[in-house]
Design a protein around this motif. Structure first.
Motif, short mmCIF file in Angstrom:
data_model
loop_
_atom_site.label_atom_id
_atom_site.label_comp_id
_atom_site.label_asym_id
_atom_site.label_seq_id
_atom_site.Cartn_x
_atom_site.Cartn_y
_atom_site.Cartn_z
N ALA A 18 0.67 -1.12 -0.10
CA ALA A 18 -0.02 0.20 -0.10
C ALA A 18 0.86 1.23 0.05
O ALA A 18 0.67 2.32 -0.67
CB ALA A 18 -0.85 0.02 1.00
N ILE A 19 1.93 1.32 0.89
CA ILE A 19 2.86 2.15 0.78
C ILE A 19 3.53 2.78 -0.66
O ILE A 19 3.40 3.74 -0.93
CB ILE A 19 3.90 2.25 1.75
CG1 ILE A 19 3.49 2.22 3.40
CG2 ILE A 19 5.00 3.27 1.52
CD1 ILE A 19 4.52 1.83 4.10
N LEU A 38 -0.46 8.12 5.30
CA LEU A 38 -0.26 6.83 5.13
C LEU A 38 -0.79 6.23 6.31
O LEU A 38 -1.60 5.13 6.42
CB LEU A 38 1.08 6.56 5.00
CG LEU A 38 1.91 6.57 3.64
CD1 LEU A 38 3.00 6.61 3.72
CD2 LEU A 38 1.20 5.68 2.69
N ALA A 39 -0.38 6.68 7.61
CA ALA A 39 -1.00 6.23 8.83
C ALA A 39 -2.48 6.22 8.86
O ALA A 39 -3.16 5.25 9.31
CB ALA A 39 -0.65 7.05 10.10
N THR A 40 -3.21 7.34 8.27
CA THR A 40 -4.64 7.40 8.41
C THR A 40 -5.14 6.23 7.23
O THR A 40 -6.10 5.63 7.59
CB THR A 40 -5.09 8.73 8.00
OG1 THR A 40 -4.54 9.80 8.89
CG2 THR A 40 -6.51 8.94 7.72
N MET A 41 -4.33 6.16 6.07
CA MET A 41 -5.18 5.31 5.20
C MET A 41 -4.89 3.87 5.66
O MET A 41 -5.90 3.09 5.29
CB MET A 41 -4.25 5.72 3.94
CG MET A 41 -4.59 4.70 2.63
SD MET A 41 -3.34 4.81 1.35
CE MET A 41 -2.11 4.05 1.77
N LEU A 42 -3.68 3.47 6.29
CA LEU A 42 -3.71 1.96 6.76
C LEU A 42 -4.21 2.01 8.23
O LEU A 42 -4.13 0.87 8.82
CB LEU A 42 -2.03 1.78 6.72
CG LEU A 42 -1.44 1.89 5.34
CD1 LEU A 42 0.02 1.78 5.43
CD2 LEU A 42 -2.29 0.81 4.56
N ASP A 43 -4.82 3.00 8.93
CA ASP A 43 -5.36 2.98 10.35
C ASP A 43 -4.29 2.14 11.12
O ASP A 43 -4.36 1.04 11.85
CB ASP A 43 -6.62 2.07 10.33
CG ASP A 43 -7.21 2.08 11.59
OD1 ASP A 43 -7.00 2.91 12.12
OD2 ASP A 43 -8.07 1.11 11.73
N ALA A 44 -3.15 2.69 11.13
CA ALA A 44 -1.96 2.24 11.78
C ALA A 44 -1.18 3.22 12.67
O ALA A 44 -1.23 4.63 12.13
CB ALA A 44 -0.99 1.37 10.87
N ILE A 74 4.36 2.78 10.76
CA ILE A 74 4.77 3.13 9.17
C ILE A 74 5.92 3.76 9.13
O ILE A 74 6.45 3.59 7.91
CB ILE A 74 3.24 4.14 9.04
CG1 ILE A 74 2.03 3.42 9.01
CG2 ILE A 74 3.59 4.38 7.47
CD1 ILE A 74 1.93 2.00 8.55
N HIS A 75 6.35 4.62 10.14
CA HIS A 75 7.46 5.20 9.84
C HIS A 75 8.91 4.28 9.81
O HIS A 75 9.58 4.57 8.89
CB HIS A 75 7.83 6.33 11.07
CG HIS A 75 9.10 7.07 10.97
ND1 HIS A 75 10.23 6.78 11.72
CD2 HIS A 75 9.24 8.12 10.23
CE1 HIS A 75 11.16 7.84 11.30
NE2 HIS A 75 10.57 8.62 10.57
N GLY A 76 8.91 3.00 10.56
CA GLY A 76 9.60 2.24 10.46
C GLY A 76 9.72 1.33 9.27
O GLY A 76 10.78 1.29 8.74
N LEU A 77 8.53 1.26 8.53
CA LEU A 77 8.62 0.65 7.13
C LEU A 77 9.01 1.55 6.23
O LEU A 77 9.72 1.20 5.29
CB LEU A 77 7.25 0.31 6.91
CG LEU A 77 6.35 -0.95 7.66
CD1 LEU A 77 4.97 -1.06 7.40
CD2 LEU A 77 7.27 -2.34 7.66
N GLY A 136 7.74 14.22 2.71
CA GLY A 136 6.92 13.22 1.68
C GLY A 136 7.83 12.05 1.31
O GLY A 136 9.22 12.28 1.40
N TYR A 137 7.40 10.97 0.76
CA TYR A 137 8.16 10.01 0.20
C TYR A 137 7.62 9.41 -1.17
O TYR A 137 6.26 9.66 -1.40
CB TYR A 137 7.91 8.53 1.19
CG TYR A 137 8.42 8.94 2.53
CD1 TYR A 137 9.60 8.40 2.74
CD2 TYR A 137 7.66 9.58 3.66
CE1 TYR A 137 10.10 8.70 4.17
CE2 TYR A 137 8.21 9.69 4.75
CZ TYR A 137 9.27 9.22 5.06
OH TYR A 137 9.89 9.43 6.18
N SER A 138 8.52 9.46 -2.15
CA SER A 138 7.94 8.82 -3.40
C SER A 138 9.04 7.50 -3.81
O SER A 138 9.87 7.17 -3.22
CB SER A 138 8.50 10.16 -4.47
OG SER A 138 9.92 10.40 -4.43
N LEU A 139 8.64 7.15 -4.88
CA LEU A 139 9.27 5.95 -5.17
C LEU A 139 10.79 6.13 -5.63
O LEU A 139 11.31 7.27 -6.22
CB LEU A 139 8.73 5.36 -6.64
CG LEU A 139 7.18 4.85 -6.64
CD1 LEU A 139 6.63 4.38 -8.17
CD2 LEU A 139 6.93 3.74 -5.50
#
Length: 256
Positions: A31-32, A47-53, A58-61, A77-80
């Motif tokens: 998903a990330i 991402l935290a909101t989207m994944l409910d985590a 999420i920061h560790g991932l 932000g984070y990009s590919l």
């Protein structure tokens, strides 16, 4: 078929909760990456909101994906990241190599030394293409293979892009010798000014590399370098640095 007895793993009895945790992690990573691709950059909070985590999970991932080059961190932000290109295959990444090919051949013909195109993937440098020297004794590079950022000349170009605090943290973690760390910090400050980095006998005794960065929309996306025996390169170092920088600038000018 063995049931795995004696191996610490059984094919017959599985903990459903364990499987859920494993699948959840894989699902979060997928998903990330999908979010980073769809939005060309995504924030931790999103991402935290989207994944409910929890953000901490999420920061560790995110940090793990950045460390291996599958994500790139830019601002908040984070990009590919560039490592995604390896998964996509050569059909998805010939553009930069094709654009650079002519300039690389010209640089090789000028000095008859091996010319390389590479980029940073997490904490590694990966060579994408090479135009080899005609000399019987020459540098032959393995392509698409990770090698440490330091002490490569390409790696120094990337490190010179870091802010002062980030660079200090990076070097402190990897270099225990204070004197060497200070010397490298000073060297990287010069690289930031000149746009050219030199690796003289640091990776392999008797081998020298000279690199400069290629940019797309002012972002460092790759490097071009010349590598070969030190006894041939060092006497021409001043000429080499000018030519490598000019070649990198020429490729930059051809990018959109």
């Amino acid at each position: 078929m063995s049931n795995g007895e004696g191996t610490g793993f059984t094919m017959r009895r599985r903990d459903p909760a364990l499987l859920t945790r494993r699948h959840r992690t894989v699902g979060r990573i997928a998903a990330i990456l999908e979010a980073a691709a769809a939005d060309d950059g995504v924030r931790l909070s999103t991402l935290a909101t989207m994944l409910d985590a929890p953000k901490s999970s999420i920061h560790g991932l995110l940090k793990g994906l950045v460390s291996v080059g599958y994500l790139a961190e830019s601002g908040d932000g984070y990009s590919l990241g560039p490592a995604i290109q390896v998964l996509l295959g050569s059909g998805e990444r010939p553009l930069l190599e094709e654009v650079a090919a002519g300039a690389m051949r010209g640089l090789r013909d000028q000095f008859d030394e091996t010319v390389l195109l590479g980029h940073r993937m997490g904490d590694s440098i990966v060579y994408l293409s090479a135009v080899e020297s005609h000399h019987p004794v020459k540098y032959v590079a393995r392509l698409n293979t990770r090698r440490p950022v330091l002490p490569t000349s390409m790696g120094k170009i990337y490190l010179a892009e870091l802010g002062q605090d980030d660079l200090a943290a990076y070097l402190t973690e990897r270099i225990q010798n204070t004197r060497r760390r200070k010397a490298l910090t000073a060297q990287l400050a010069e690289v930031a000014t000149t746009g050219v980095a030199v690796n003289r006998d640091e990776s392999v005794p008797g081998l020298t590399g000279v690199a400069a960065g290629i940019r797309e929309r002012d972002e460092l996306v790759a490097c071009v370098s010349v590598a070969g025996p030190s006894d041939r390169l060092i006497p021409r170092l001043e000429q080499l640095t000018r030519a490598v920088k000019a070649t990198a600038d020429r490729v930059t000018a051809q990018l959109p």
